[in-house]
Design an enzyme around this catalytic site. Structure first.
Site, PDB file in Angstrom:
ATOM      1  N   CYS A  86       0.845  -1.264   0.052  1.00 27.77           N
ATOM      2  CA  CYS A  86       0.025   0.010  -0.189  1.00 27.77           C
ATOM      3  C   CYS A  86       0.832   1.313   0.057  1.00 27.77           C
ATOM      4  O   CYS A  86       1.533   1.424   1.010  1.00 27.77           O
ATOM      5  CB  CYS A  86      -1.032  -0.172   1.249  1.00 27.77           C
ATOM      6  SG  CYS A  86      -1.900   1.607   1.369  1.00 27.77           S
ATOM      7  N   CYS A 201      -0.908   3.112  -6.603  1.00 32.87           N
ATOM      8  CA  CYS A 201      -1.763   2.582  -5.713  1.00 32.87           C
ATOM      9  C   CYS A 201      -1.791   1.211  -6.013  1.00 32.87           C
ATOM     10  O   CYS A 201      -2.334   0.689  -7.351  1.00 32.87           O
ATOM     11  CB  CYS A 201      -3.224   3.252  -5.697  1.00 32.87           C
ATOM     12  SG  CYS A 201      -4.299   2.357  -4.467  1.00 32.87           S
TER      13      CYS A 201
END
Length: 282
Positions: A86, A201
Site C-alpha cells: 500500500c 496505488c
C-alpha cells in the site's frame, strides 16, 4: 482473543508465512506476482477494511492505528517478513514500523518514479495515486532525487481505489468514472505528450485495462507489483538462510480487520487461493 483452527495452524512448526498488508484488496496485485516468484511460500493476506479508505484519516491517527495493528499482527501470525502493499501506508509509516519492530523485515511500496524517469522519452510523467500519497513529502523527495529532468504531474484520485474494490467484487466498473479520474494524467506541452503513468496505488492495476480503453492516447502504465515481489523474495532468501522450515500443508489466509466479509469478497479471496477464517478479523 481466540484463534480459529486455520489461524492456529500459522503458529505451528512450519515455515513462517509472508504477511501481505493493504487497506483493502489492492495488495492482491502484489500477492499475484509474489506467488509466481515464491510458489512454495505461505501467505497471510491482511486487508485493513475496517479503516478503508486510508485517505479519510488524519496522518497522526492513521500512523498510530497501523503501528498498533502491526503489534497485534506480528504477535499473532509471526511472519518471516511483512510486505506493506500500500503506497499510502508505506509513504506514511514504513520507517516508523522499522523503528518500532527492528528485528522484523518490512518491504514497502513507493511510487515507481525512478523507473519512470529512466524510461520516459517525452519527459512528461504522471503519478496516479491516492490523495494521501500525492501530498506526502516522501513522494516529492522521490521526484527531487530521481526525476529532476522530468516534468512529473501528481494526480490524486479520490475514487479509483473504491472503483477497483467494486470491480473486483462485482465485475462491473463505471468506465466514464475511470476516464474522469485518469484524465488529469494526460498533458501536452510543446508537441510532447505524457508517455508514462505510474500506478502509485496497488488497487489501480486491477483497472488498467479500463484505463487503456478510456485513455486519450497510449501510454506506458507502470505497475510496481513485480518489483515489490522481487524485493520480498530477496529478503526471504536472507531469512531462509537462518533456518526456515518447510511450508507445510496449511492454507493461505485472508484476514479482514472488520471481521466481516460478504459472499462476493469470499469468492474473490477463493479465486486468489486464500481461505477466509470463520472469524475474519484480527
Amino acid at each position: 482473543m481466540t484463534e480459529t483452527p486455520a489461524e492456529a495452524a500459522v503458529s505451528g512448526p512450519q515455515a513462517r508465512p509472508v504477511l501481505m498488508f493493504d487497506s483493502g484488496i489492492g495488495g492482491l496485485t502484489v500477492l499475484r506476482e509474489a506467488r509466481v516468484l515464491m510458489p512454495d511460500r505461505r501467505f497471510v493476506y491482511v486487508a485493513d477494511d475496517a479503516a478503508f479508505p486510508y485517505g479519510a484519516w488524519e496522518e497522526p491517527a492513521l500512523k498510530a492505528h497501523i503501528l498498533t495493528l502491526f503489534a497485534e499482527l506480528l504477535q499473532r501470525y509471526r511472519p518471516a517478513i511483512s510486505v506493506i502493499a500500500c503506497n499510502t501506508a508505506s509513504t506514511l509509516v514504513i520507517e516508523a514500523l522499522r523503528e518500532a519492530f527492528p528485528g522484523h523485515p518490512f518491504v514497502g511500496t513507493v511510487p515507481a518514479i525512478k523507473p519512470a524517469a529512466e524510461r520516459t522519452r517525452s519527459g512528461l510523467v504522471s503519478v496516479l495515486a491516492t490523495p494521501g500519497t500525492v501530498k506526502r513529502q516522501y513522494t516529492r523527495d522521490l521526484i527531487g532525487t530521481w526525476a529532476q529532468k522530468c516534468h512529473v504531474r501528481l494526480v490524486g484520485s479520490d475514487r479509483l481505489a473504491a472503483l477497483a474494490e467494486t470491480y473486483m467484487r462485482e465485475g462491473f466498473v463505471d468506465e466514464a468514472a475511470v476516464r474522469a479520474e485518469i484524465a488529469p494524467c494526460f498533458i501536452e506541452h510543446d508537441g510532447r505528450f505524457t508517455d508514462i503513468v505510474v500506478l502509485a496505488c496497488t488497487h489501480y492495476p486491477f483497472l488498467v485495462n479500463r484505463m487503456r480503453k478510456t485513455a486519450p492516447w497510449p501510454v506506458d502504465w507502470i505497475d510496481p507489483a513485480e518489483a515489490i515481489a522481487r524485493r520480498a523474495l530477496s529478503l526471504l532468501t536472507a531469512v531462509d538462510g537462518k533456518g526456515a522450515g518447510p511450508r507445510g500443508e496449511e492454507p493461505d489466509l485472508a484476514v479482514f480487520t472488520s471481521g466481516r466479509t460478504d459472499f462476493a469478497t469470499r469468492r474473490l479471496m477463493q479465486g486468489f487461493g486464500l481461505v477466509v477464517p470463520e472469524t475474519a478479523g484480527t
